[in-house]
Design a protein around this motif. Sequence first.
Motif, mmCIF file in Angstrom:
data_model
loop_
_atom_site.group_PDB
_atom_site.id
_atom_site.type_symbol
_atom_site.label_atom_id
_atom_site.label_comp_id
_atom_site.label_asym_id
_atom_site.label_seq_id
_atom_site.Cartn_x
_atom_site.Cartn_y
_atom_site.Cartn_z
ATOM 1 N N UNK B 25 -12.106 -1.120 -0.656
ATOM 2 C CA UNK B 25 -11.170 -0.365 -1.472
ATOM 3 C C UNK B 25 -9.898 -0.069 -0.675
ATOM 4 N N UNK B 26 -10.068 0.149 0.609
ATOM 5 C CA UNK B 26 -8.901 0.466 1.431
ATOM 6 C C UNK B 26 -8.056 -0.773 1.756
ATOM 7 N N UNK B 27 -8.613 -1.965 1.593
ATOM 8 C CA UNK B 27 -7.860 -3.193 1.843
ATOM 9 C C UNK B 27 -8.452 -4.314 0.982
ATOM 10 N N UNK B 67 0.869 1.414 -1.140
ATOM 11 C CA UNK B 67 2.296 1.260 -0.840
ATOM 12 C C UNK B 67 2.528 0.819 0.604
ATOM 13 N N UNK B 68 1.839 1.476 1.529
ATOM 14 C CA UNK B 68 2.087 1.151 2.937
ATOM 15 C C UNK B 68 1.659 -0.261 3.304
ATOM 16 N N UNK B 72 4.059 -3.149 4.702
ATOM 17 C CA UNK B 72 3.721 -3.789 5.971
ATOM 18 C C UNK B 72 3.684 -5.318 5.798
ATOM 19 N N UNK B 73 3.163 -5.776 4.657
ATOM 20 C CA UNK B 73 3.008 -7.221 4.468
ATOM 21 C C UNK B 73 4.260 -7.883 3.876
ATOM 22 N N UNK B 74 5.067 -7.104 3.133
ATOM 23 C CA UNK B 74 6.328 -7.629 2.574
ATOM 24 C C UNK B 74 7.447 -6.705 3.048
ATOM 25 N N UNK B 75 7.734 -6.731 4.338
ATOM 26 C CA UNK B 75 8.680 -5.722 4.856
ATOM 27 C C UNK B 75 10.078 -5.845 4.255
ATOM 28 N N UNK B 76 10.427 -7.037 3.760
ATOM 29 C CA UNK B 76 11.801 -7.212 3.268
ATOM 30 C C UNK B 76 11.999 -6.685 1.854
ATOM 31 N N UNK B 77 10.959 -6.234 1.179
ATOM 32 C CA UNK B 77 11.128 -5.795 -0.207
ATOM 33 C C UNK B 77 11.803 -4.421 -0.251
ATOM 34 N N UNK B 83 6.635 -0.790 -7.643
ATOM 35 C CA UNK B 83 6.241 0.178 -8.671
ATOM 36 C C UNK B 83 4.849 0.690 -8.341
ATOM 37 N N UNK B 84 4.720 2.009 -8.289
ATOM 38 C CA UNK B 84 3.433 2.587 -7.902
ATOM 39 C C UNK B 84 2.697 3.132 -9.116
#
Lengths: 365, 365
Positions: B25-27, B67-68, B72-77, B83-84
């Motif tokens: 669930x955490x990843x 979100x984090x 971390x994986x798409x730093x350029x966005x 959208x959360x």
Amino acid sequence: MNIQNCYCVIMAGGSGTRFWPVSRTSRPKQFLDVASKGKTFIRETYDRFLKIVPKENIIIATAAKYREIVQEQIPEIDSSNILLEPYPRSTAPCIAYATYTLLKRNPEAQVVVTPSDHLIDDEDLFVETIRKAFEYVETNDVLMTLGVVPTRPDTNYGYVQAMGGKEAFLSDTPMQVKTFTEKPDKDMATLFINTGEFFWNAGIFIWRASTIKSEMEKYLPEVTDLFNGWEAAIGSKIEEEFILRAFSDCMNISIDYGVMEKTDRAWIYPVKFGWNDLGTWESLYNFLPEKDEDGNAFQSGKILAEDTHNVMVVSPEKKKLIAIKGLEDYMIIDTDDVLVICPKDDKKFKDFISGIAMPDYEKYR
Amino acid sequence: MNIQNCYCVIMAGGSGTRFWPVSRTSRPKQFLDVASKGKTFIRETYDRFLKIVPKENIIIATAAKYREIVQEQIPEIDSSNILLEPYPRSTAPCIAYATYTLLKRNPEAQVVVTPSDHLIDDEDLFVETIRKAFEYVETNDVLMTLGVVPTRPDTNYGYVQAMGGKEAFLSDTPMQVKTFTEKPDKDMATLFINTGEFFWNAGIFIWRASTIKSEMEKYLPEVTDLFNGWEAAIGSKIEEEFILRAFSDCMNISIDYGVMEKTDRAWIYPVKFGWNDLGTWESLYNFLPEKDEDGNAFQSGKILAEDTHNVMVVSPEKKKLIAIKGLEDYMIIDTDDVLVICPKDDKKFKDFISGIAMPDYEKYR
């Protein structure tokens, strides 16, 4: 019998890879609690002999590299009671070193020599047995080995044939040894146990130090010659160097093969306590008392098992959730860096992985 | 077609437990590289759509708690493009939120909505397909879904029946949808693929934002009513609170069930690139290209396997030596805190452990 003359030598030098990957060269079986007794094997062995001989009369002989583990697990032992073997040379050189050390301290020394990694299931009976054996060797110039009544044709053990057999066993009488046989095949082992004359050799010896000294000098002069000058060297500043040289040149030979099988002074004392050398993962499975209704023995954390029978799971850290389905007669051994999944009785594969894979693996890390 | 009007919405809110215990669930799966491609699924999806739409036109919709990981994986966005979703409410509310967001930015918006955890095996063909679909919806008021030609009666997929079938497929023509069927049984699925009229629903949608908005208002007013006032709220200081309230009261419903199965504007575009949603461990095994001569797929560190066939081993850290003997059609998944050993095709057991055991296990830790 003067208890001050009674000594114990615990042999703890083995590099025990048979419980690999739980046991490692860096921490072999004697320093582990494989059987989940709450104590490591060596600690349990030490505590058992404390009931028989004075604390200062217990010697631990081990490989030089295990000194710190011994001190950590037996913190109360005096460092002069830890004998360090600079090279692994099997039991005869180890026993020679211990014998000379004890003779230097006490020419009247009587000694019980014991492995450090066996299970004994009735301590009181064990204590009584060793005391009786001490009494016997006090007045008899014999090399005594303890004999366990075999319950199955186990091919992993050494067998001792006794003059006397069952009757002597029932009357609790030491018997002279007729023959020794190392690890017979299944047919031979079956024949042995059917005669009633054969016992498993527990590898626990009781003798006077002077007796084993003279028998080693007779049958293993290649070994004892290397210890020439021991009276001056042992306990002196040059002991470490003296022992280093002796072990360096020494052959690799067991006391069984080098002395016991050749001497006519070998006697066997039949024992009635339960004994298990836990030599294989499978013997651990057979030993573990708590199995579930499907015959599974779980030495691990949380387990989810479905359709799984006679499986042993060992996960020493007990931190992991392990979910298994559809396994029969398997063993699963999970450590931080190795996972083994194989049939419990597949000795060949286990030898393969613990022999070939292990050194390779040390490289691999 | 004006590419500035083309947007991509990557849905990455799933808590993906199907690859438990590797996914947590955490990843969840979209943030992992289960298929050993060298990139996580979401990163690969993002990079794929970068070839189609401008970077600033890519939206990622995810659960607030991820979100984090997304950053971390798409730093350029840009953070305004994340959208959360404050609560997990399946795809329809997520698509509503994304649709209103894009309409606020651009009333002419055309959108491809995509899962974040699928495999695509021919990127060029994929890019071309999406471009053609964008062209089609520019002038046709339809809700387009991509359809994959089924190669086996898979019961894990949704099926779309098209008016047109194979001929339309061969001529690369969008077809109107006749029926949707979620996860049929084996017999039904076999029947489906024999007719030649059925496609797997890839869950990738292409439409104009205004089309999906009006179709949702028609078929899912329970959802769209909660977004009343979106023109003022979205992009303002109260957006977070507005979305929190909307999601809080919103039903949990998929866009397939809520809109696609009801509207008469559903069209399917048959695709020719390879597609795999990697929905199960077994589908990963089938996907992995490098198997040894015994059909074993090892996603792990050093392996010693004997007498072992069609076995998949996944040990994500790849640090462990794994020795296996005598297993057939098994999967072994080893993580830091969970070890699973079960038949590859035993869906029931895997559901059991990932469903029942997992929450229990979170408690257990």
